[in-house]
Design a protein around this motif. Structure first.
Motif, PDB file in Angstrom:
ATOM      1  N   ARG A  14     -42.427  -2.235 -41.289  1.00 26.67           N
ATOM      2  CA  ARG A  14     -41.474  -3.325 -41.106  1.00 26.67           C
ATOM      3  C   ARG A  14     -40.398  -2.942 -40.088  1.00 26.67           C
ATOM      4  NH1 ARG A  14     -41.169  -1.530 -46.372  1.00 26.67           N
ATOM      5  NH2 ARG A  14     -39.170  -0.708 -47.091  1.00 26.67           N
ATOM      6  N   ASP A  15     -39.936  -3.970 -39.399  1.00 26.63           N
ATOM      7  CA  ASP A  15     -38.879  -3.859 -38.401  1.00 26.63           C
ATOM      8  C   ASP A  15     -37.540  -3.924 -39.121  1.00 26.63           C
ATOM      9  OD1 ASP A  15     -37.027  -4.300 -36.302  1.00 26.63           O
ATOM     10  OD2 ASP A  15     -38.544  -5.341 -35.114  1.00 26.63           O
ATOM     11  N   LEU A  16     -36.654  -2.982 -38.822  1.00 23.77           N
ATOM     12  CA  LEU A  16     -35.359  -2.944 -39.491  1.00 23.77           C
ATOM     13  C   LEU A  16     -34.297  -3.708 -38.710  1.00 23.77           C
ATOM     14  CD1 LEU A  16     -35.388   0.687 -40.890  1.00 23.77           C
ATOM     15  CD2 LEU A  16     -36.066  -1.451 -41.970  1.00 23.77           C
ATOM     16  N   GLU A  29     -33.627  -6.231 -33.455  1.00 23.75           N
ATOM     17  CA  GLU A  29     -35.063  -6.138 -33.679  1.00 23.75           C
ATOM     18  C   GLU A  29     -35.694  -5.234 -32.621  1.00 23.75           C
ATOM     19  OE1 GLU A  29     -36.727 -10.015 -33.749  1.00 23.75           O
ATOM     20  OE2 GLU A  29     -35.669 -10.625 -35.570  1.00 23.75           O
ATOM     21  N   GLY A  30     -36.784  -4.573 -33.022  1.00 24.83           N
ATOM     22  CA  GLY A  30     -37.531  -3.752 -32.085  1.00 24.83           C
ATOM     23  C   GLY A  30     -36.905  -2.417 -31.758  1.00 24.83           C
ATOM     24  N   ARG A  31     -35.843  -2.039 -32.445  1.00 20.44           N
ATOM     25  CA  ARG A  31     -35.191  -0.754 -32.182  1.00 20.44           C
ATOM     26  C   ARG A  31     -35.641   0.337 -33.161  1.00 20.44           C
ATOM     27  NH1 ARG A  31     -30.678  -1.390 -28.768  1.00 20.44           N
ATOM     28  NH2 ARG A  31     -31.290  -3.005 -27.263  1.00 20.44           N
ATOM     29  N   LEU A  32     -35.813  -0.033 -34.441  1.00 20.16           N
ATOM     30  CA  LEU A  32     -36.207   0.940 -35.452  1.00 20.16           C
ATOM     31  C   LEU A  32     -37.240   0.299 -36.373  1.00 20.16           C
ATOM     32  CD1 LEU A  32     -35.917   3.689 -36.830  1.00 20.16           C
ATOM     33  CD2 LEU A  32     -33.976   2.773 -38.118  1.00 20.16           C
ATOM     34  N   VAL A  33     -38.416   0.919 -36.425  1.00 22.46           N
ATOM     35  CA  VAL A  33     -39.523   0.443 -37.247  1.00 22.46           C
ATOM     36  C   VAL A  33     -39.919   1.558 -38.204  1.00 22.46           C
ATOM     37  CG1 VAL A  33     -41.931  -0.334 -37.241  1.00 22.46           C
ATOM     38  CG2 VAL A  33     -40.355  -1.102 -35.442  1.00 22.46           C
ATOM     39  N   ARG A  34     -40.134   1.221 -39.449  1.00 26.51           N
ATOM     40  CA  ARG A  34     -40.577   2.202 -40.435  1.00 26.51           C
ATOM     41  C   ARG A  34     -42.014   1.895 -40.829  1.00 26.51           C
ATOM     42  NH1 ARG A  34     -37.276   1.901 -45.834  1.00 26.51           N
ATOM     43  NH2 ARG A  34     -39.072   3.132 -46.505  1.00 26.51           N
ATOM     44  N   GLY A 151     -38.283   1.032 -28.719  1.00 28.41           N
ATOM     45  CA  GLY A 151     -38.372   1.085 -30.165  1.00 28.41           C
ATOM     46  C   GLY A 151     -38.890   2.423 -30.661  1.00 28.41           C
ATOM     47  N   ALA A 152     -38.363   2.875 -31.785  1.00 28.13           N
ATOM     48  CA  ALA A 152     -38.817   4.112 -32.418  1.00 28.13           C
ATOM     49  C   ALA A 152     -39.490   3.767 -33.739  1.00 28.13           C
ATOM     50  CB  ALA A 152     -37.650   5.060 -32.662  1.00 28.13           C
ATOM     51  N   VAL A 153     -40.696   4.299 -33.945  1.00 28.00           N
ATOM     52  CA  VAL A 153     -41.395   4.168 -35.215  1.00 28.00           C
ATOM     53  C   VAL A 153     -41.246   5.473 -35.978  1.00 28.00           C
ATOM     54  CG1 VAL A 153     -43.608   3.836 -36.373  1.00 28.00           C
ATOM     55  CG2 VAL A 153     -43.070   2.510 -34.331  1.00 28.00           C
ATOM     56  N   VAL A 154     -40.686   5.399 -37.184  1.00 24.66           N
ATOM     57  CA  VAL A 154     -40.580   6.556 -38.066  1.00 24.66           C
ATOM     58  C   VAL A 154     -41.639   6.399 -39.148  1.00 24.66           C
ATOM     59  CG1 VAL A 154     -39.100   7.876 -39.616  1.00 24.66           C
ATOM     60  CG2 VAL A 154     -38.107   6.663 -37.673  1.00 24.66           C
ATOM     61  N   HIS A 155     -42.455   7.447 -39.346  1.00 28.16           N
ATOM     62  CA  HIS A 155     -43.488   7.313 -40.376  1.00 28.16           C
ATOM     63  C   HIS A 155     -43.773   8.662 -41.023  1.00 28.16           C
ATOM     64  CE1 HIS A 155     -47.250   9.241 -38.860  1.00 28.16           C
ATOM     65  NE2 HIS A 155     -46.619   9.181 -37.705  1.00 28.16           N
ATOM     66  N   CYS A 156     -44.328   8.568 -42.218  1.00 30.21           N
ATOM     67  CA  CYS A 156     -44.850   9.752 -42.903  1.00 30.21           C
ATOM     68  C   CYS A 156     -46.243   9.377 -43.392  1.00 30.21           C
ATOM     69  CB  CYS A 156     -43.911  10.210 -44.009  1.00 30.21           C
ATOM     70  SG  CYS A 156     -43.379   8.922 -45.159  1.00 30.21           S
ATOM     71  N   ALA A 157     -46.541   9.534 -44.670  1.00 30.69           N
ATOM     72  CA  ALA A 157     -47.847   9.143 -45.190  1.00 30.69           C
ATOM     73  C   ALA A 157     -47.770   7.760 -45.833  1.00 30.69           C
ATOM     74  CB  ALA A 157     -48.350  10.168 -46.197  1.00 30.69           C
TER      75      ALA A 157
END
Length: 261
Positions: A14-16, A29-34, A151-157
């Protein structure tokens, strides 16, 4: 919630953008995505993230073991900047044995000996462990968000624990009220079945998931409430914690500007 980004290869992205701030504005929108794990993205998914969402940076919070076992993923074949910042001190995290399997288990918190396993207090202790044991990675992830070109996508599992800790701190620095941060954290619970279904038969996650209940993995609002309260009481909030890691006001302003525009 309209901030979900529906792709074939993820279930918890989702977009934060669009969150209100204490100063009357909203996050951009489009700056930080998790997100959860990006290994299954289709070519169409990749094109949408790059061309429509405007992603330029991928921040991968998984351990070396996780990355080695699941492979590089399709985004590594693009020109996006990739940053790997493990949140788990592999082999030395509380309860982790020095084997690859146990390090993988610890990524999704398998702890048979903890009577509070799955409670908000249990998860709170686990998340605070990221700040205590890998402050370099937490600070580094937030610094990459601040300096990203797009935009930056932050992810783990699963996209709920390690990712949730970073995004909560970023939103707090940007002035998003606690109740909005808590609601965003808890939103991953809406898709917990899909999240676990993606991981339950995959090495190394199956060691921590098979035979466990969904309830143990479901994010609770109380957990993020405790995290934010602890940050405020012990560090003066996320901004105070970052100052203790050497951030000056210019760098904090850069993070705010990235998220608020």
């Amino acid at each position: 919630m309209t901030r979900w980004i529906e792709l074939d290869g993820v279930v918890n992205m989702r977009d934060l953008g669009g969150l209100p701030t204490l100063h009357g504005g909203r996050t951009r929108e489009g700056r930080l995505v998790r997100s959860d794990n990006l290994q299954d993205l289709t070519p169409q998914d990749v094109a949408r993230l790059v061309d429509e969402v405007g992603v330029t940076d991928i921040i991968d919070l998984r351990t070396d073991v996780e990355r080695d076992l699941t492979g590089p993923g399709p985004l590594t074949e693009t020109s996006l900047a990739h940053h790997h910042l493990s949140f788990i001190d592999e082999g030395r995290h509380p309860g982790a044995a020095p084997s690859d399997a146990d390090t993988g288990r610890d990524a999704l918190v398998l702890s048979h000996g903890d009577p509070d396993r799955g409670t908000p207090g249990f998860w709170t202790r686990h998340y605070l462990g990221y700040l205590h044991q890998r402050p370099d990675s937490v600070s580094g992830a937030l610094g990459i968000i601040a300096g990203s070109r797009g935009g930056a996508v932050v992810h783990c599992a699963a996209g709920k624990d390690r990712t949730g800790t970073v995004t909560a701190m970023a939103l707090s620095v940007a002035g998003v009220p606690d109740e909005e941060i808590i609601a965003d954290y808890a939103a991953s619970g809406e898709r917990i079945r899909q999240i676990i279904d993606r991981l339950i038969d995959v090495e190394p996650y199956k060691w921590g998931l098979q035979g466990r209940s969904l309830d143990e993995q479901t994010p609770r609002p109380e957990t993020m409430e405790m995290i934010l309260r602890t940050l405020e009481d012990e560090h003066g909030g996320a901004t105070g914690w970052l100052r203790q890691q050497g951030w000056d006001e210019d760098r904090l302003d850069l993070l705010r500007a990235r998220l608020l525009g």
